[in-house]
Design an enzyme around this catalytic site. Structure first.
Site, PDB file in Angstrom:
ATOM      1  N   SER A   1       0.693  -1.196  -0.143  1.00  0.00           N
ATOM      2  CA  SER A   1       0.004   0.019   0.022  1.00  0.00           C
ATOM      3  C   SER A   1       0.826   1.234   0.045  1.00  0.00           C
ATOM      4  O   SER A   1       2.047   1.205   0.323  1.00  0.00           O
ATOM      5  CB  SER A   1      -0.781   0.043   1.219  1.00  0.00           C
TER       6      SER A   1
ATOM      7  N   ASP B   1      -1.212  -1.625  -3.994  1.00  0.00           N
ATOM      8  CA  ASP B   1      -2.394  -1.472  -3.379  1.00  0.00           C
ATOM      9  C   ASP B   1      -2.932  -0.256  -3.378  1.00  0.00           C
ATOM     10  O   ASP B   1      -2.308   0.686  -2.639  1.00  0.00           O
ATOM     11  CB  ASP B   1      -2.476  -2.354  -2.139  1.00  0.00           C
TER      12      ASP B   1
ATOM     13  N   HIS C   1     -12.758  -2.956   4.748  1.00  0.00           N
ATOM     14  CA  HIS C   1     -11.308  -2.988   5.032  1.00  0.00           C
ATOM     15  C   HIS C   1     -11.295  -3.030   6.529  1.00  0.00           C
ATOM     16  O   HIS C   1     -12.441  -2.381   7.331  1.00  0.00           O
ATOM     17  CB  HIS C   1     -10.581  -1.705   4.550  1.00  0.00           C
ATOM     18  N   GLY C   2     -10.267  -3.503   7.151  1.00  0.00           N
ATOM     19  CA  GLY C   2     -10.115  -3.498   8.662  1.00  0.00           C
ATOM     20  C   GLY C   2     -10.757  -4.484   9.433  1.00  0.00           C
ATOM     21  O   GLY C   2     -11.434  -5.589   8.791  1.00  0.00           O
TER      22      GLY C   2
ATOM     23  N   HIS D   1     -11.872  -6.738  -2.171  1.00  0.00           N
ATOM     24  CA  HIS D   1     -10.953  -6.111  -1.163  1.00  0.00           C
ATOM     25  C   HIS D   1     -11.729  -6.472   0.053  1.00  0.00           C
ATOM     26  O   HIS D   1     -12.767  -7.252   0.173  1.00  0.00           O
ATOM     27  CB  HIS D   1     -11.039  -4.837  -1.454  1.00  0.00           C
TER      28      HIS D   1
ATOM     29  N   ASN E   1      -8.192 -10.180  -1.474  1.00  0.00           N
ATOM     30  CA  ASN E   1      -7.384  -9.417  -0.537  1.00  0.00           C
ATOM     31  C   ASN E   1      -7.470  -9.463   0.898  1.00  0.00           C
ATOM     32  O   ASN E   1      -8.341  -9.621   1.522  1.00  0.00           O
ATOM     33  CB  ASN E   1      -7.323  -7.727  -0.739  1.00  0.00           C
ATOM     34  N   ILE E   2      -6.351  -9.943   1.396  1.00  0.00           N
ATOM     35  CA  ILE E   2      -6.151 -10.260   3.074  1.00  0.00           C
ATOM     36  C   ILE E   2      -5.281  -9.278   3.734  1.00  0.00           C
ATOM     37  O   ILE E   2      -3.824  -9.617   3.227  1.00  0.00           O
ATOM     38  CB  ILE E   2      -6.234 -11.943   3.280  1.00  0.00           C
ATOM     39  N   ASP E   3      -5.323  -8.417   4.454  1.00  0.00           N
ATOM     40  CA  ASP E   3      -4.254  -7.824   5.307  1.00  0.00           C
ATOM     41  C   ASP E   3      -4.699  -7.997   6.855  1.00  0.00           C
ATOM     42  O   ASP E   3      -3.723  -8.353   7.638  1.00  0.00           O
ATOM     43  CB  ASP E   3      -4.236  -6.480   4.755  1.00  0.00           C
ATOM     44  N   SER E   4      -5.818  -7.559   7.343  1.00  0.00           N
ATOM     45  CA  SER E   4      -6.248  -7.514   8.642  1.00  0.00           C
ATOM     46  C   SER E   4      -5.997  -8.884   9.178  1.00  0.00           C
ATOM     47  O   SER E   4      -5.468  -8.701  10.460  1.00  0.00           O
ATOM     48  CB  SER E   4      -7.402  -7.001   8.892  1.00  0.00           C
TER      49      SER E   4
HETATM   50  P1  13P Z   1      -8.737  -6.519   5.103  1.00  0.00           P
HETATM   51  O1  13P Z   1      -8.558  -5.386   5.687  1.00  0.00           O
HETATM   52  O2  13P Z   1      -9.933  -7.043   5.154  1.00  0.00           O
HETATM   53  O3  13P Z   1      -7.645  -7.524   5.235  1.00  0.00           O
HETATM   54  O4  13P Z   1      -8.615  -6.197   3.530  1.00  0.00           O
HETATM   55  C1  13P Z   1      -7.428  -5.965   2.880  1.00  0.00           C
HETATM   56  C2  13P Z   1      -7.423  -5.317   1.756  1.00  0.00           C
HETATM   57  O5  13P Z   1      -8.418  -4.962   0.857  1.00  0.00           O
HETATM   58  C3  13P Z   1      -6.123  -4.715   1.001  1.00  0.00           C
HETATM   59  O6  13P Z   1      -6.345  -3.932  -0.198  1.00  0.00           O
HETATM   60  O1  G3H Z   2      -6.732  -1.829   1.867  1.00  0.00           O
HETATM   61  C1  G3H Z   2      -5.832  -1.282   2.713  1.00  0.00           C
HETATM   62  C2  G3H Z   2      -4.697  -2.392   3.140  1.00  0.00           C
HETATM   63  O2  G3H Z   2      -5.063  -3.022   4.223  1.00  0.00           O
HETATM   64  C3  G3H Z   2      -3.381  -1.737   3.509  1.00  0.00           C
HETATM   65  O3  G3H Z   2      -3.548  -0.859   4.854  1.00  0.00           O
HETATM   66  O4  G3H Z   2      -2.985   1.452   4.057  1.00  0.00           O
HETATM   67  O5  G3H Z   2      -2.834   0.598   6.622  1.00  0.00           O
HETATM   68  O6  G3H Z   2      -1.164  -0.068   4.673  1.00  0.00           O
HETATM   69  P1  G3H Z   2      -2.489   0.400   5.216  1.00  0.00           P
HETATM   70 ZN    ZN Z   3      -8.277  -2.800  -0.292  1.00  0.00          ZN
END
Ligand code: 13P
Ligand code: G3H
Ligand code: ZN
Length: 330
Positions: free
Chosen positions: A56, A93, A189-190, A232, A275-278
């Site tokens: 990101s 991203d 997100h989140g 996402h 997409n998986i971040d959280s």
């Molecule tokens: P999450 O916050 O659900 O993991 O989504 C991440 C994301 O969409 C990054 O672009």
């Molecule tokens: O969509 C957002 C992603 O989870 C990236 O998050 O902007 O805090 O790095 P960030």
């Molecule tokens: Zn996203």
């Protein structure tokens, strides 16, 4: 200018084609540091999964763009060293400007997202088209977005979902030339994707969120058959991780994610990137908090980052095998 091809990376075109035909989705995992990257690569090598490494703009600020590029190059070599040259995409991203996308392409990214979803439709078309025109000169693939996810997208906060309008997708894809399209069907997100009052309780007392709008996904698929769709905001917010965090001093309230069954279902459709971040953030935090309580004498970061990396790796293995279905497709 450095081409991603020199770094051993690939763009997403062929991966998406195979994922749609094979009815699975490619994991797009965000990373900001070495431990996250090691966990992603070792999990995907062991499960033989292609992978998209997502950066990101916040990650670029945090880690430095040059370091991130060398980390991604290191990922390619690390995968080989672990015994499998899996396809690796380096993806921007939520790119928000043409200049950022151009800069990433010059720094070796093989794929970029231009997120014009907060702009008026015509402006989104114009911005996305401009990025595509530039990116395609270098065989870099581009993801666009139509519809707005509720929650926080970088600095932009949206109170409500604006679901993707199926009647716009053909025109958007035709006018922009994008390679994939992120849509809004109820993910966000989140770690707080739903309020408890939006959910119902199942027989075990577990909160069940309102279902994703698969009707919208189907309507989109009918209009652009076989076109790669991106989801996402697809973390599931595992409650065992939330519990570990809160039992060890954390204060996560009402953390609710997307049920895994819904993502499994989506992965079998034209959704070919999830997409998986959280969930990764939760896994690392859970392991670190637990170890801080269990071992108050530890002060070498390797003592707690090592187990955190292992917890993260197990999470990613679970995702590619049991949720996205990409295991065995590298
Ligand atoms: P999450 O916050 O659900 O993991 O989504 C991440 C994301 O969409 C990054 O672009
Ligand atoms: O969509 C957002 C992603 O989870 C990236 O998050 O902007 O805090 O790095 P960030
Ligand atoms: Zn996203």
């Amino acid at each position: 200018m450095i081409s991603y091809k020199e770094l051993g990376l690939v763009n997403s075109r062929e991966l998406f084609k195979e994922a749609i035909e094979g009815k699975y989705a490619i994991p797009a995992f965000n990373f900001n540091n070495m431990e996250q990257l090691q966990a992603i690569v070792s999990a995907c090598v062991e499960e033989s999964s292609p992978v998209i490494l997502q950066v990101s703009s916040g990650a670029r600020k945090y880690a430095n763009q040059t370091i991130l590029r060398y980390l991604a190059q290191g990922a390619v070599e690390y995968a080989k060293e672990l015994g499998k040259n899996i396809p690796i995409v380096l993806h921007l991203d939520h790119g928000d400007t043409f200049e950022l996308c151009k800069n990433c392409i010059e720094y070796g990214f093989s794929s970029v997202m231009i997120d014009g979803s907060h702009h008026a439709y015509d402006e989104n078309v114009e911005l996305t088209r401009k990025v595509v025109e530039y990116a395609h000169q270098y065989d870099v693939t581009v993801e666009g977005e139509l519809g707005v996810l509720a929650g926080i997208e970088d600095d932009v906060v949206a109170e409500q979902h604006t679901y993707t309008r199926p009647e716009e997708v053909e025109d958007f894809v035709a006018k922009t030339g994008v390679d994939s399209l992120a849509i809004s069907i109820g993910t966000s997100h989140g770690a707080n994707k739903f309020k408890p009052e939006q959910c119902t309780r199942n027989a075990d007392g577990v909160l069940v969120p309102p279902p994703l709008r698969f009707d919208i996904l189907e309507a989109i698929e009918k209009r652009i058959p076989g076109f790669p769709i991106v989801l996402h905001g697809s973390s599931s917010v595992p409650q065992d991780l939330v519990k570990i965090i809160n039992n060890n001093g954390g204060k996560l309230k009402d953390a609710i994610g997307i049920p895994e069954e819904e993502l499994r279902h989506a992965a079998q459709s034209a959704v070919c990137k999830i997409n998986i971040d959280s969930d990764g953030r939760l896994a690392m935090t859970a392991a670190i908090r637990e170890n801080f309580i269990l071992h108050p004498e530890w002060f070498d970061p390797r003592q707690y980052l090592g187990p955190a990396r292992e917890t993260l790796k197990q999470l990613y293995k679970h995702k590619v095998v049991h949720v996205l279905g990409s295991a065995g497709h590298a």
